[in-house]
Design a protein around this motif. Structure first.
Motif, PDB file in Angstrom:
ATOM      1  N   GLU A 257      11.625  10.338  15.017  1.00  0.00           N
ATOM      2  CA  GLU A 257      12.833   9.521  15.082  1.00  0.00           C
ATOM      3  C   GLU A 257      12.768   8.436  14.004  1.00  0.00           C
ATOM      4  O   GLU A 257      11.706   7.839  13.775  1.00  0.00           O
ATOM      5  CB  GLU A 257      12.947   8.863  16.460  1.00  0.00           C
ATOM      6  CG  GLU A 257      13.055   9.834  17.616  1.00  0.00           C
ATOM      7  CD  GLU A 257      14.474  10.329  17.835  1.00  0.00           C
ATOM      8  OE1 GLU A 257      15.382   9.852  17.118  1.00  0.00           O
ATOM      9  OE2 GLU A 257      14.676  11.183  18.713  1.00  0.00           O
ATOM     10  N   ASP A 258      13.909   8.140  13.382  1.00  0.00           N
ATOM     11  CA  ASP A 258      13.953   7.134  12.321  1.00  0.00           C
ATOM     12  C   ASP A 258      14.183   5.753  12.926  1.00  0.00           C
ATOM     13  O   ASP A 258      15.318   5.342  13.161  1.00  0.00           O
ATOM     14  CB  ASP A 258      15.046   7.466  11.308  1.00  0.00           C
ATOM     15  CG  ASP A 258      15.009   6.534  10.096  1.00  0.00           C
ATOM     16  OD1 ASP A 258      14.099   5.681  10.030  1.00  0.00           O
ATOM     17  OD2 ASP A 258      15.883   6.665   9.224  1.00  0.00           O
TER      18      ASP A 258
ATOM     19  N   ALA B 152      14.765  -5.147  10.032  1.00  0.00           N
ATOM     20  CA  ALA B 152      15.478  -3.986   9.494  1.00  0.00           C
ATOM     21  C   ALA B 152      14.980  -3.705   8.078  1.00  0.00           C
ATOM     22  O   ALA B 152      14.515  -4.601   7.379  1.00  0.00           O
ATOM     23  CB  ALA B 152      16.979  -4.268   9.464  1.00  0.00           C
TER      24      ALA B 152
ATOM     25  N   ARG C 241      13.595   2.681  22.947  1.00  0.00           N
ATOM     26  CA  ARG C 241      12.993   3.892  23.508  1.00  0.00           C
ATOM     27  C   ARG C 241      11.617   4.140  22.909  1.00  0.00           C
ATOM     28  O   ARG C 241      10.668   4.476  23.631  1.00  0.00           O
ATOM     29  CB  ARG C 241      13.903   5.094  23.263  1.00  0.00           C
ATOM     30  CG  ARG C 241      13.390   6.379  23.927  1.00  0.00           C
ATOM     31  CD  ARG C 241      14.359   7.525  23.770  1.00  0.00           C
ATOM     32  NE  ARG C 241      14.463   7.989  22.391  1.00  0.00           N
ATOM     33  CZ  ARG C 241      15.499   7.771  21.598  1.00  0.00           C
ATOM     34  NH1 ARG C 241      16.542   7.098  22.039  1.00  0.00           N
ATOM     35  NH2 ARG C 241      15.504   8.249  20.366  1.00  0.00           N
TER      36      ARG C 241
ATOM     37  N   ALA D  74      16.263   3.073  10.817  1.00  0.00           N
ATOM     38  CA  ALA D  74      17.725   3.052  10.790  1.00  0.00           C
ATOM     39  C   ALA D  74      18.290   1.896  11.594  1.00  0.00           C
ATOM     40  O   ALA D  74      19.456   1.519  11.431  1.00  0.00           O
ATOM     41  CB  ALA D  74      18.281   4.377  11.308  1.00  0.00           C
ATOM     42  N   GLY D  75      17.463   1.334  12.483  1.00  0.00           N
ATOM     43  CA  GLY D  75      17.847   0.120  13.181  1.00  0.00           C
ATOM     44  C   GLY D  75      18.684   0.291  14.426  1.00  0.00           C
ATOM     45  O   GLY D  75      19.195  -0.697  14.961  1.00  0.00           O
ATOM     46  N   ASP D  76      18.844   1.513  14.932  1.00  0.00           N
ATOM     47  CA  ASP D  76      19.602   1.692  16.169  1.00  0.00           C
ATOM     48  C   ASP D  76      18.842   1.053  17.328  1.00  0.00           C
ATOM     49  O   ASP D  76      17.703   1.448  17.615  1.00  0.00           O
ATOM     50  CB  ASP D  76      19.820   3.181  16.448  1.00  0.00           C
ATOM     51  CG  ASP D  76      20.550   3.407  17.754  1.00  0.00           C
ATOM     52  OD1 ASP D  76      21.731   3.054  17.843  1.00  0.00           O
ATOM     53  OD2 ASP D  76      19.912   3.915  18.705  1.00  0.00           O
ATOM     54  N   PRO D  77      19.426   0.070  18.026  1.00  0.00           N
ATOM     55  CA  PRO D  77      18.687  -0.642  19.081  1.00  0.00           C
ATOM     56  C   PRO D  77      18.172   0.270  20.183  1.00  0.00           C
ATOM     57  O   PRO D  77      17.063   0.061  20.696  1.00  0.00           O
ATOM     58  CB  PRO D  77      19.719  -1.647  19.617  1.00  0.00           C
ATOM     59  CG  PRO D  77      20.715  -1.822  18.519  1.00  0.00           C
ATOM     60  CD  PRO D  77      20.775  -0.491  17.824  1.00  0.00           C
ATOM     61  N   ARG D  78      18.945   1.281  20.554  1.00  0.00           N
ATOM     62  CA  ARG D  78      18.490   2.177  21.620  1.00  0.00           C
ATOM     63  C   ARG D  78      17.273   2.984  21.190  1.00  0.00           C
ATOM     64  O   ARG D  78      16.354   3.200  21.983  1.00  0.00           O
ATOM     65  CB  ARG D  78      19.644   3.112  22.034  1.00  0.00           C
ATOM     66  CG  ARG D  78      20.777   2.411  22.755  1.00  0.00           C
ATOM     67  CD  ARG D  78      21.983   3.309  22.913  1.00  0.00           C
ATOM     68  NE  ARG D  78      22.532   3.680  21.610  1.00  0.00           N
ATOM     69  CZ  ARG D  78      23.617   4.433  21.445  1.00  0.00           C
ATOM     70  NH1 ARG D  78      24.257   4.916  22.504  1.00  0.00           N
ATOM     71  NH2 ARG D  78      24.057   4.726  20.237  1.00  0.00           N
ATOM     72  N   THR D  79      17.259   3.410  19.935  1.00  0.00           N
ATOM     73  CA  THR D  79      16.098   4.142  19.423  1.00  0.00           C
ATOM     74  C   THR D  79      14.871   3.244  19.390  1.00  0.00           C
ATOM     75  O   THR D  79      13.775   3.646  19.789  1.00  0.00           O
ATOM     76  CB  THR D  79      16.386   4.692  18.017  1.00  0.00           C
ATOM     77  OG1 THR D  79      17.505   5.574  18.068  1.00  0.00           O
ATOM     78  CG2 THR D  79      15.183   5.440  17.472  1.00  0.00           C
ATOM     79  N   VAL D  80      15.046   2.015  18.910  1.00  0.00           N
ATOM     80  CA  VAL D  80      13.934   1.074  18.839  1.00  0.00           C
ATOM     81  C   VAL D  80      13.352   0.829  20.234  1.00  0.00           C
ATOM     82  O   VAL D  80      12.129   0.898  20.441  1.00  0.00           O
ATOM     83  CB  VAL D  80      14.382  -0.261  18.202  1.00  0.00           C
ATOM     84  CG1 VAL D  80      13.277  -1.310  18.326  1.00  0.00           C
ATOM     85  CG2 VAL D  80      14.747  -0.055  16.736  1.00  0.00           C
TER      86      VAL D  80
ATOM     87  N   GLY E  23      10.134  -2.442  14.438  1.00  0.00           N
ATOM     88  CA  GLY E  23      11.574  -2.604  14.590  1.00  0.00           C
ATOM     89  C   GLY E  23      12.032  -4.044  14.673  1.00  0.00           C
ATOM     90  O   GLY E  23      13.205  -4.302  14.959  1.00  0.00           O
TER      91      GLY E  23
END
Length: 244
Positions: A87-88, A70, A99, A91-97, A67
């Motif tokens: 989880e993708d 991007a 977590r 896609a670059g979502d900071p919260r997903t990265v 992550g």
């Protein structure tokens, strides 16, 4: 850290159709393609080594999977160790990265980026503390890992900023190997190590594989690569530069 095991044989990491380029803003917005159509998967107990000559995109792929970079297109699917869902991360979502880094993906980079004035012991123990492990237990486990990597005990309470390259790398390895992330990314972890400590790291990698950890790495040290690789992925086939 509580984890949900992946069904047998299912991928913990799936990279599908990923492309990456860099924009050179100081060169009038020149676009520099790096990789395209990157596709592979990683399963529990595998050590997939990214191979190929310098400049084909090995480090870029590793950084995208963590992550740090991007992606221009495609997906990087990571199995969340807490929910079992894919989880993708691409896609670059900071919260997903964040977590996924917390409970699914560990990373050992070539270079130690430590908090100023924090001791080597604190640097290594910090990921466990963040996961809720008590400081005493985290410190004891960190000390045992540093001792296994032959770092002198006299250095444990000192900030690693003044350590040698090999000492810093051992601190970095200890920090990355201390947790139980199901996926572990390794960026030339033995590059600055002597032969005795390389053997220690090889043993540690093999132990992770036996426990079902999925490892994706770059190893320019050929004996280490041969000792740990279950599969070598030639990144040349994804290189946008070689194809240009």
């Amino acid at each position: 850290m509580s984890t949900i095991p992946s069904p047998a044989g299912e991928a913990l990491l799936s990279v599908d159709g990923v492309a990456k380029s860099f924009t050179m803003h100081l060169r009038g917005g020149l676009r520099l393609p790096v990789v395209r159509n990157v596709a592979f998967s990683l399963r529990a107990g595998e050590c997939v080594v990214l191979g190929g000559p310098s400049g084909v995109g090995k480090s870029s792929i590793l950084r995208m999977v963590y992550g740090n970079y991007a992606v221009d297109e495609g997906a990087i699917l990571v199995r969340d160790a807490g929910t079992g869902a894919m989880e993708d991360l691409g896609a670059g979502d900071p919260r997903t990265v964040l977590r996924l880094r917390e409970r699914s993906i560990g990373y050992v980079s070539q270079f130690l980026r430590a908090v100023p004035r924090a001791s080597a012991l604190e640097v290594v123990a910090d990921p466990l503390v963040r996961l809720g492990v008590g400081r005493d237990e985290a410190g004891a486990r960190a000390a045992a890992m540093l001792a296994r990597l032959n770092l002198p005990e006299a250095l444990f309470d000192l900030p690693p900023a003044t350590f040698s390259g090999g000492e810093k790398q051992r601190v970095n390895i200890a920090r990355g190997f201390l947790t139980d992330h199901p996926i572990l990314l390794l960026d030339e972890p033995t590059a600055s190590l002597d032969s005795a400590n390389r053997d220690v790291v090889v043993a540690m990698i093999r132990e992770k594989l036996v426990r079902g950890v999925a490892i994706l790495g770059i190893f320019h040290d050929e004996p280490v690569r041969e000792a740990v690789a279950t599969r070598i992925l030639d990144v040349s086939r994804f290189s946008a530069r070689l194809a240009a």
